[in-house]
Motif scaffolding. Structure first.
Motif, PDB file in Angstrom:
ATOM      1  N   LYS A   6      26.252  39.216  37.670  1.00 25.71           N
ATOM      2  CA  LYS A   6      24.875  39.269  38.468  1.00 25.71           C
ATOM      3  C   LYS A   6      24.821  39.703  39.668  1.00 25.71           C
ATOM      4  CE  LYS A   6      23.050  35.808  35.172  1.00 25.71           C
ATOM      5  NZ  LYS A   6      22.445  34.183  35.149  1.00 25.71           N
ATOM      6  N   LYS A   7      23.999  40.381  39.998  1.00 24.80           N
ATOM      7  CA  LYS A   7      23.724  40.862  41.612  1.00 24.80           C
ATOM      8  C   LYS A   7      24.100  39.762  42.535  1.00 24.80           C
ATOM      9  CE  LYS A   7      21.294  43.141  45.020  1.00 24.80           C
ATOM     10  NZ  LYS A   7      19.859  44.193  45.325  1.00 24.80           N
ATOM     11  N   GLY A   8      24.981  39.773  43.659  1.00 28.21           N
ATOM     12  CA  GLY A   8      25.487  39.068  44.378  1.00 28.21           C
ATOM     13  C   GLY A   8      26.604  37.953  43.985  1.00 28.21           C
ATOM     14  N   GLU A   9      26.961  37.944  42.921  1.00 28.48           N
ATOM     15  CA  GLU A   9      28.155  37.034  42.457  1.00 28.48           C
ATOM     16  C   GLU A   9      29.560  37.455  42.680  1.00 28.48           C
ATOM     17  OE1 GLU A   9      26.764  34.610  38.372  1.00 28.48           O
ATOM     18  OE2 GLU A   9      27.385  36.907  37.850  1.00 28.48           O
ATOM     19  N   ILE A  10      30.069  36.581  42.608  1.00 33.51           N
ATOM     20  CA  ILE A  10      31.634  36.777  42.375  1.00 33.51           C
ATOM     21  C   ILE A  10      32.049  36.296  41.226  1.00 33.51           C
ATOM     22  CG2 ILE A  10      34.032  36.446  43.375  1.00 33.51           C
ATOM     23  CD1 ILE A  10      32.783  35.839  46.084  1.00 33.51           C
ATOM     24  N   VAL A  11      32.569  37.027  40.340  1.00 33.82           N
ATOM     25  CA  VAL A  11      33.203  36.725  38.902  1.00 33.82           C
ATOM     26  C   VAL A  11      34.528  37.168  38.804  1.00 33.82           C
ATOM     27  CG1 VAL A  11      32.828  37.233  36.581  1.00 33.82           C
ATOM     28  CG2 VAL A  11      30.836  37.030  38.017  1.00 33.82           C
ATOM     29  N   THR A  12      35.494  36.227  38.290  1.00 32.05           N
ATOM     30  CA  THR A  12      36.903  36.428  38.108  1.00 32.05           C
ATOM     31  C   THR A  12      37.168  36.633  36.593  1.00 32.05           C
ATOM     32  OG1 THR A  12      38.990  35.678  38.595  1.00 32.05           O
ATOM     33  CG2 THR A  12      37.126  34.100  38.150  1.00 32.05           C
ATOM     34  N   ILE A  13      38.065  37.297  36.293  1.00 31.34           N
ATOM     35  CA  ILE A  13      38.761  37.472  34.794  1.00 31.34           C
ATOM     36  C   ILE A  13      40.180  37.169  35.085  1.00 31.34           C
ATOM     37  CG2 ILE A  13      39.346  39.031  33.177  1.00 31.34           C
ATOM     38  CD1 ILE A  13      37.014  40.803  34.025  1.00 31.34           C
ATOM     39  N   ILE A  14      40.453  35.905  34.362  1.00 29.73           N
ATOM     40  CA  ILE A  14      41.870  35.144  34.278  1.00 29.73           C
ATOM     41  C   ILE A  14      42.415  35.180  33.103  1.00 29.73           C
ATOM     42  CG2 ILE A  14      41.416  33.753  36.454  1.00 29.73           C
ATOM     43  CD1 ILE A  14      40.965  31.445  34.544  1.00 29.73           C
ATOM     44  N   GLY A  15      43.903  35.292  33.034  1.00 27.60           N
ATOM     45  CA  GLY A  15      44.421  35.255  31.788  1.00 27.60           C
ATOM     46  C   GLY A  15      46.181  35.652  32.156  1.00 27.60           C
ATOM     47  N   ALA A  16      46.645  35.259  31.026  1.00 27.66           N
ATOM     48  CA  ALA A  16      48.237  35.861  31.095  1.00 27.66           C
ATOM     49  C   ALA A  16      48.399  37.243  30.997  1.00 27.66           C
ATOM     50  CB  ALA A  16      48.980  35.218  29.927  1.00 27.66           C
ATOM     51  N   ASN A  17      49.774  37.621  31.700  1.00 23.06           N
ATOM     52  CA  ASN A  17      50.003  39.076  31.724  1.00 23.06           C
ATOM     53  C   ASN A  17      49.813  39.788  30.337  1.00 23.06           C
ATOM     54  OD1 ASN A  17      50.529  38.996  34.109  1.00 23.06           O
ATOM     55  ND2 ASN A  17      52.810  38.643  34.177  1.00 23.06           N
ATOM     56  N   GLY A  18      49.093  40.905  30.252  1.00 25.41           N
ATOM     57  CA  GLY A  18      49.041  41.558  28.978  1.00 25.41           C
ATOM     58  C   GLY A  18      47.858  41.240  28.213  1.00 25.41           C
ATOM     59  N   ALA A  19      47.039  40.320  28.808  1.00 25.19           N
ATOM     60  CA  ALA A  19      45.681  39.635  28.348  1.00 25.19           C
ATOM     61  C   ALA A  19      44.754  40.711  27.893  1.00 25.19           C
ATOM     62  CB  ALA A  19      45.288  38.474  28.874  1.00 25.19           C
ATOM     63  N   GLY A  20      44.664  41.917  28.854  1.00 21.22           N
ATOM     64  CA  GLY A  20      43.578  42.933  28.928  1.00 21.22           C
ATOM     65  C   GLY A  20      43.037  42.878  30.128  1.00 21.22           C
ATOM     66  N   LYS A  21      43.379  42.123  31.082  1.00 20.46           N
ATOM     67  CA  LYS A  21      42.496  42.003  32.217  1.00 20.46           C
ATOM     68  C   LYS A  21      42.049  43.265  33.019  1.00 20.46           C
ATOM     69  CE  LYS A  21      45.171  38.920  34.514  1.00 20.46           C
ATOM     70  NZ  LYS A  21      46.175  39.007  33.174  1.00 20.46           N
ATOM     71  N   THR A  22      43.372  44.120  33.066  1.00 19.81           N
ATOM     72  CA  THR A  22      43.136  45.268  34.006  1.00 19.81           C
ATOM     73  C   THR A  22      42.460  46.220  33.060  1.00 19.81           C
ATOM     74  OG1 THR A  22      45.332  45.019  35.133  1.00 19.81           O
ATOM     75  CG2 THR A  22      44.815  47.284  34.635  1.00 19.81           C
ATOM     76  N   THR A  23      42.690  46.231  31.886  1.00 21.94           N
ATOM     77  CA  THR A  23      42.044  47.263  30.769  1.00 21.94           C
ATOM     78  C   THR A  23      40.363  47.060  30.965  1.00 21.94           C
ATOM     79  OG1 THR A  23      43.845  47.062  29.226  1.00 21.94           O
ATOM     80  CG2 THR A  23      41.795  47.877  28.356  1.00 21.94           C
ATOM     81  N   ILE A  24      40.121  46.068  31.224  1.00 23.97           N
ATOM     82  CA  ILE A  24      38.545  45.523  31.358  1.00 23.97           C
ATOM     83  C   ILE A  24      38.182  46.266  32.593  1.00 23.97           C
ATOM     84  CG2 ILE A  24      36.756  44.028  31.875  1.00 23.97           C
ATOM     85  CD1 ILE A  24      38.108  42.000  30.292  1.00 23.97           C
ATOM     86  N   LEU A  25      38.903  46.407  33.730  1.00 22.24           N
ATOM     87  CA  LEU A  25      38.410  47.087  34.887  1.00 22.24           C
ATOM     88  C   LEU A  25      38.429  48.445  34.771  1.00 22.24           C
ATOM     89  CD1 LEU A  25      39.793  44.947  37.848  1.00 22.24           C
ATOM     90  CD2 LEU A  25      37.637  44.638  36.527  1.00 22.24           C
TER      91      LEU A  25
END
Length: 240
Positions: free
Chosen positions: A25-44
């Protein structure tokens, strides 16, 4: 502001993201966490268009952007600071910052350009001190400042950050996150992938825990920090 619905992204025949749905949502800070290889960079990378999803929809400011190219997403206000910074090391600090405004350079006169660059120097005064230095001569912390500063030159509405603390000393990590908090207070929406789970949960207001390409937990970061799955795997157990 941003909605992902049932996103599937693959590397060849390998499914990296499996029916991912999340929102920012507008104005939020949202984080994606997880182990290496979980897919975090792929989401971005999928959000910024560096990777194409094979299924699902990406909506930004009520517009379906699923099929539009990366440069068009930047023009709409999605700016990505990639893992490893990816600055242009042979170029000077000034040249790197100027590249960051390429997508809207036609609408920027000298006065507007100067004002935007001055704003970046207000956020990161060190960059002004290094303005004519080649980026390759900067320290790791300065290179991260430059990567974020270059992103700010793109006038982002949504800032995507991939591992901003990677390779930095704790004092620099605290400084970078303090600057990001100030930017958020000024209205910038942030989606961050971060290896420092404790820092990420303190920094963001909401989060998603990713495992093997699937979201397995989501919610307010204060609540996530109390979940057994996160405490045991990332924060350390309370048991002696």
């Amino acid at each position: 502001m941003l909605v992902l619905n049932n996103i599937i992204t693959c590397y060849g025949s390998v499914i990296a993201l499996n029916n991912i749905s999340l929102n920012v949502k507008k104005g939020e800070i949202v984080t994606i966490i997880g182990a290496n290889g979980a897919g975090k960079t792929t989401i971005l990378k999928t959000i910024s268009g560096l990777l194409n999803c094979t299924n699902g929809k990406i909506v930004f400011l009520d517009e379906d952007i699923t099929k539009i190219p990366p440069y068009a997403r930047v023009s709409r206000g999605i700016v990505h600071v990639p893992e490893g910074r990816m600055i242009f090391k042979p170029f000077t600090v000034r040249e790197n910052l100027e590249i960051g405004m390429y997508n809207h350079s036609k609408s920027m006169n000298k006065k507007k350009t100067k004002k935007l660059m001055e704003y970046v120097f207000e956020v990161f005064p060190r960059l002004y001190e290094r303005i004519n230095q080649r980026a390759s001569t900067l320290s790791g912390g300065e290179q991260q400042m430059l990567a974020i500063g270059r992103a700010l030159m793109g006038k982002p509405k949504l800032l995507l950050l991939d591992e901003p603390s990677l390779g930095l000393a704790p004092i620099l990590v605290n400084m970078i996150f303090s600057k990001l908090e100030k930017l958020n207070e000024e209205g910038l929406t942030i989606l961050v992938v971060e290896q420092n789970i404790k820092k990420a949960l303190k920094f963001a207001c909401r989060g998603y825990l990713l495992n093997l390409g699937k979201i397995i937990l989501e919610g307010a970061t204060d609540d996530l920090a109390t979940k057994k799955e996160i405490k045991d795997a990332y924060l350390g157990s309370d048991k002696n």
